[in-house]
Scaffold this motif. Structure first.
Motif, PDB file in Angstrom:
ATOM      1  N   SER A  95       8.831  -6.819   2.162  1.00 48.12           N
ATOM      2  CA  SER A  95       9.968  -5.794   2.499  1.00 48.12           C
ATOM      3  C   SER A  95      10.444  -6.108   3.861  1.00 48.12           C
ATOM      4  O   SER A  95       9.350  -6.450   4.841  1.00 48.12           O
TER       5      SER A  95
ATOM      6  N   HIS B 193       6.754  -6.702   5.857  1.00 43.84           N
ATOM      7  CA  HIS B 193       5.462  -6.554   5.270  1.00 43.84           C
ATOM      8  C   HIS B 193       5.505  -7.509   4.031  1.00 43.84           C
ATOM      9  O   HIS B 193       6.304  -7.797   3.373  1.00 43.84           O
TER      10      HIS B 193
ATOM     11  N   TYR C 243       3.220  -7.787   0.586  1.00 45.52           N
ATOM     12  CA  TYR C 243       2.201  -7.147  -0.093  1.00 45.52           C
ATOM     13  C   TYR C 243       1.989  -8.287  -1.415  1.00 45.52           C
ATOM     14  O   TYR C 243       2.576  -8.311  -2.509  1.00 45.52           O
TER      15      TYR C 243
END
Ligand code: OGA
Ligand code: NI
Length: 338
Positions: free
Chosen positions: A276, A192, A194
């Motif tokens: 992550s 991921h 962000y």
């Protein structure tokens, strides 16, 4: 078009309306501080029985623990997060290459939940995902860019899988199960990204949820992960070289509720992007998920009914991806509360 945030969000000075989370779910101005109570278990310290005991206590109380001195090479962890960051720094067209529907049978790139456009609100993240095990089967569908991706993520997931199996073995042993109950197969990796967010108090990277699988192994470099415990959100400290491990719903069911699955979410920050690596350990897809017989007795009746993951996912998607409603659906209500 995948509308990847990573390629257009850096110039924003306010949060686009689409990403404003409904008030009752908003993290608000007070982003939960990190909690020092969440167990960090040193896998190199003490004997196996004492490590198992720590894992069981943490899994009952928090549904979550961190592990340190876990055997996965520090260099591989750093290289893996860096290659993930490199992926999401590529030009939009390069990333979009992996976004098309299934051209590489299992490798996907998408923004938010993947349902951009039909969700009530947008989630502040982009995701690259693909299966990893067995590596020989899947390595050809891994992105071939950036150049170091396959050479890093391959060995990384092999090591993470070894760690996952070690932890699953200890959990099964802690539950008193025999080997025929041992249940681990697939490994799905999500990376991921962000991006820095113009208004972290109004946005979420991942909404509160329970993972569906057995356990998840999360590598986070900077703060963002939170757990819901005793009616409030608490922050997970990103300890150096640690992994965060939520117990997931299938494991709660297998343990007949002895272990609890963690409700968790991800908040954003305005200073920098967070990457992550999230490794999901899944049961084989044809496996019936049900409370293990040895943990069920007349005084401890099954707390969940049996299901296949396919049915779980149908119920989940039929309920707007709400894993709380889905968990309730599979709970067997006790006579008293009927
Ligand atoms: C998930 C998740 C946490 C993170 O992908 O299910 O909980 O830190 N991710 O990205
Ligand atoms: Ni999760």
């Amino acid at each position: 078009m995948a509308n990847l945030l990573s390629s257009w969000s850096s110039d924003l000075d306010s949060l686009p309306e689409k990403y404003i989370v409904p008030e009752e779910k908003r993290p608000g101005a007070l982003l939960a501080p990190v909690s020092k109570d969440i167990p960090a278990i040193d896998l190199s310290e003490g004997d196996r029985a004492s490590i198992i005991q720590k894992i069981m206590i943490a899994s009952q109380e928090f549904g979550f623990f961190q592990v340190i001195n876990h055997g996965v090479s520090e260099k591989l962890m750093i290289d893996a997060v860096n290659v993930g960051k490199e992926f999401f720094s590529m030009p939009a067209e390069e990333m979009e290459n992996f976004a098309a529907k299934d051209p590489r049978k299992g490798c996907k790139v998408y923004t938010g939940s993947g349902n951009y456009g039909s969700d009530d609100f947008g989630l502040w993240r982009d995701t690259l995902q693909h299966p990893c095990h067995p590596l020989e089967k899947w390595t050809n569908i891994f992105p071939d860019k950036p150049a170091g991706y396959r050479g890093t993520i391959g060995p990384y997931t092999v090591e993470v899988r070894k760690l996952g199996i070690r932890i699953l073995d200890m959990i099964y042993e802690g539950l008193g199960l025999t080997e025929e109950n041992y249940d681990y197969h697939d490994l799905l990796l999500m990376i991921h990204n962000y991006p820095a967010c113009p208004d972290p108090s109004s946005a979420l990277g991942v909404s509160g949820h329970r993972d569906a699988n057995l356990i998840t192994i999360i590598q986070q470099d900077i703060y963002g992960l939170q757990l819901f415990k005793d009616g409030q959100w608490i922050g997970v400290e990103p300890l150096p070289n640690a992994f965060g491990i939520p117990i997931s719903f299938s494991m709660e069911v297998i343990s007949n509720g002895k272990l609890r699955s963690a409700v968790h979410r991800v908040v954003t920050n305005s200073a920098c992007f967070r990457t992550s690596l999230v490794n999901f350990f899944n049961s084989p897809s044809d496996r019936l998920i049900e409370p293990v017989k040895s943990l069920v007795s007349p005084s401890n009746p099954p707390a969940f009914r049996a299901f296949h993951m396919k049915e779980y996912l149908e119920v989940l998607f039929g309920n707007n991806s709400d894993s709380e409603v889905t968990a309730e659906y599979f709970k067997i209500k006790s006579q008293a509360s009927k």
